[in-house]
Design an enzyme around this catalytic site. Sequence first.
Site, PDB file in Angstrom:
ATOM      1  N   LYS A 173      52.358  65.198  12.066  1.00  0.00           N
ATOM      2  CA  LYS A 173      52.604  66.257  13.039  1.00  0.00           C
ATOM      3  C   LYS A 173      52.089  67.566  12.473  1.00  0.00           C
ATOM      4  O   LYS A 173      52.212  67.833  11.276  1.00  0.00           O
ATOM      5  CB  LYS A 173      54.099  66.399  13.369  1.00  0.00           C
ATOM      6  CG  LYS A 173      54.388  67.556  14.331  1.00  0.00           C
ATOM      7  CD  LYS A 173      55.874  67.775  14.583  1.00  0.00           C
ATOM      8  CE  LYS A 173      56.079  69.011  15.446  1.00  0.00           C
ATOM      9  NZ  LYS A 173      57.500  69.293  15.728  1.00  0.00           N
ATOM     10  N   GLU A 218      65.380  78.829  19.338  1.00  0.00           N
ATOM     11  CA  GLU A 218      65.566  77.958  18.165  1.00  0.00           C
ATOM     12  C   GLU A 218      66.248  78.702  17.022  1.00  0.00           C
ATOM     13  O   GLU A 218      65.732  79.697  16.511  1.00  0.00           O
ATOM     14  CB  GLU A 218      64.223  77.401  17.705  1.00  0.00           C
ATOM     15  CG  GLU A 218      64.354  76.329  16.645  1.00  0.00           C
ATOM     16  CD  GLU A 218      63.195  75.354  16.659  1.00  0.00           C
ATOM     17  OE1 GLU A 218      63.230  74.394  15.869  1.00  0.00           O
ATOM     18  OE2 GLU A 218      62.266  75.541  17.449  1.00  0.00           O
ATOM     19  N   GLU A 261      57.858  63.619  18.084  1.00  0.00           N
ATOM     20  CA  GLU A 261      57.709  65.013  17.657  1.00  0.00           C
ATOM     21  C   GLU A 261      59.068  65.610  17.294  1.00  0.00           C
ATOM     22  O   GLU A 261      59.214  66.295  16.282  1.00  0.00           O
ATOM     23  CB  GLU A 261      57.050  65.827  18.769  1.00  0.00           C
ATOM     24  CG  GLU A 261      56.837  67.294  18.423  1.00  0.00           C
ATOM     25  CD  GLU A 261      56.324  68.098  19.604  1.00  0.00           C
ATOM     26  OE1 GLU A 261      56.511  69.327  19.573  1.00  0.00           O
ATOM     27  OE2 GLU A 261      55.763  67.513  20.545  1.00  0.00           O
ATOM     28  N   GLU A 395      50.851  73.899  27.929  1.00  0.00           N
ATOM     29  CA  GLU A 395      52.166  74.142  27.320  1.00  0.00           C
ATOM     30  C   GLU A 395      52.217  75.506  26.644  1.00  0.00           C
ATOM     31  O   GLU A 395      53.196  76.253  26.790  1.00  0.00           O
ATOM     32  CB  GLU A 395      52.494  73.050  26.304  1.00  0.00           C
ATOM     33  CG  GLU A 395      53.837  73.237  25.614  1.00  0.00           C
ATOM     34  CD  GLU A 395      54.153  72.142  24.617  1.00  0.00           C
ATOM     35  OE1 GLU A 395      54.819  72.451  23.600  1.00  0.00           O
ATOM     36  OE2 GLU A 395      53.749  70.990  24.840  1.00  0.00           O
TER      37      GLU A 395
END
Length: 410
Positions: A173, A218, A261, A395
């Site tokens: 990733k 986050e 992910e 995105e």
Amino acid sequence: MTSAPASRTRQRLRVHTADTGARDLLRALPRPANALAWVRDGSGLVGWGEAARFEVSGPDRFAEADRLWREFTSDLEVTGESGVSGTGPVAFASLAFADEPGRSVLIVPEVVLGSRNGQHWITTVGGATTTPRVQPVRRPSSVRYSDGQLPVARYREAVREAVRLMRTGDLRKVVLAHDLLAVTDVPIDHRFVLDGLARRYPECWVYAVDGLLGATPELLLRRAGSVVDSRVLAGTTWPHDGVSDDDLATALLGSPKDRDEHGYAVTSLADVLRPFCSTMSVDGPSVLRLPNVSHLSSDVIGTLRSPVSLLRLGEALHPTAAVGGTPRGDAVEVISRLEGLDRGRYAGPVGWIDGDGDGELGIALRCAEVRGRTARLFAGCGLVAESDPDTEVREAHAKMRPIREALEGV
């Protein structure tokens, strides 16, 4: 590199906290620029003025910031502190994503307003004035956009190359970002941007530190005594015509690509945090729904074995797979090579710390670096081997929506 606080802070400063009436924190900020804020759904901290400032850089920036902060707080005369996290001396922190280049900063405001769980307080440093005149909020009438250091076309190619590397090597990733420049007709009023973000995204932590403004969903880490917790986001979808929110959430939860992910991000954080903790639990994933996107979300909660300051824990965790990748070292190298841009403090830890080492650090996402009439916007996407470059571009566009709307006053 460090910069010492102003000469007046080398004397013994008095820090005093007192109860105050409830206030709208963001609307209490008196000036258009240099706001300091960490607010979620009306609770948190705001500050203004600058009693002290510490700048650090390089691979030891977390440790150096922690050392400077401990030295500063050890020589203060503190009165009125209630024992509640965020009372007493507080520094707002924003740390660079990369070791080099990058400038990290801790700012100690002259005045802090706080609100949490029905408690409201004001803290002053060095006898600062607590009731400055609040200047009118200024709204731009026009916003013009232009390419940043990594335009969309080059970002798409960087994504394509990253996917190739993951399909042919050990990289699992990587998170790649691009930027966009915005120029307004008048100097940008930080309060206008923050108010717009807070109204549209009450579930996010709205922040401002040294010109970095944003609303992050986050939470990298919160420390309250021996308890630490984190909210990990990875795996994203966004509104599609003719598709209900419930159907989007179901598809996100069932997506192997997004679950992978997300799993890399949760595992990387938990593995690093676990040696510091005597107990740990992971709850998730669930779907966090925001106006512009939805994310897979998991909460990680632990109990510390022994006291470790928030900044030193942040040093161990950063960068998580949510903003770097897996394996960490390989991902950071690929980011540097394929992006070719200076992220600055984008995707670095941002938040606050108090004199006891408690505080909150989010990840600086959905943000812009603001200087005068110019704002540099950032957005990034987590990539795995199944990622599609065109989808990732869409995105990233969705993730820039919060700060664009706040600048435009939409």
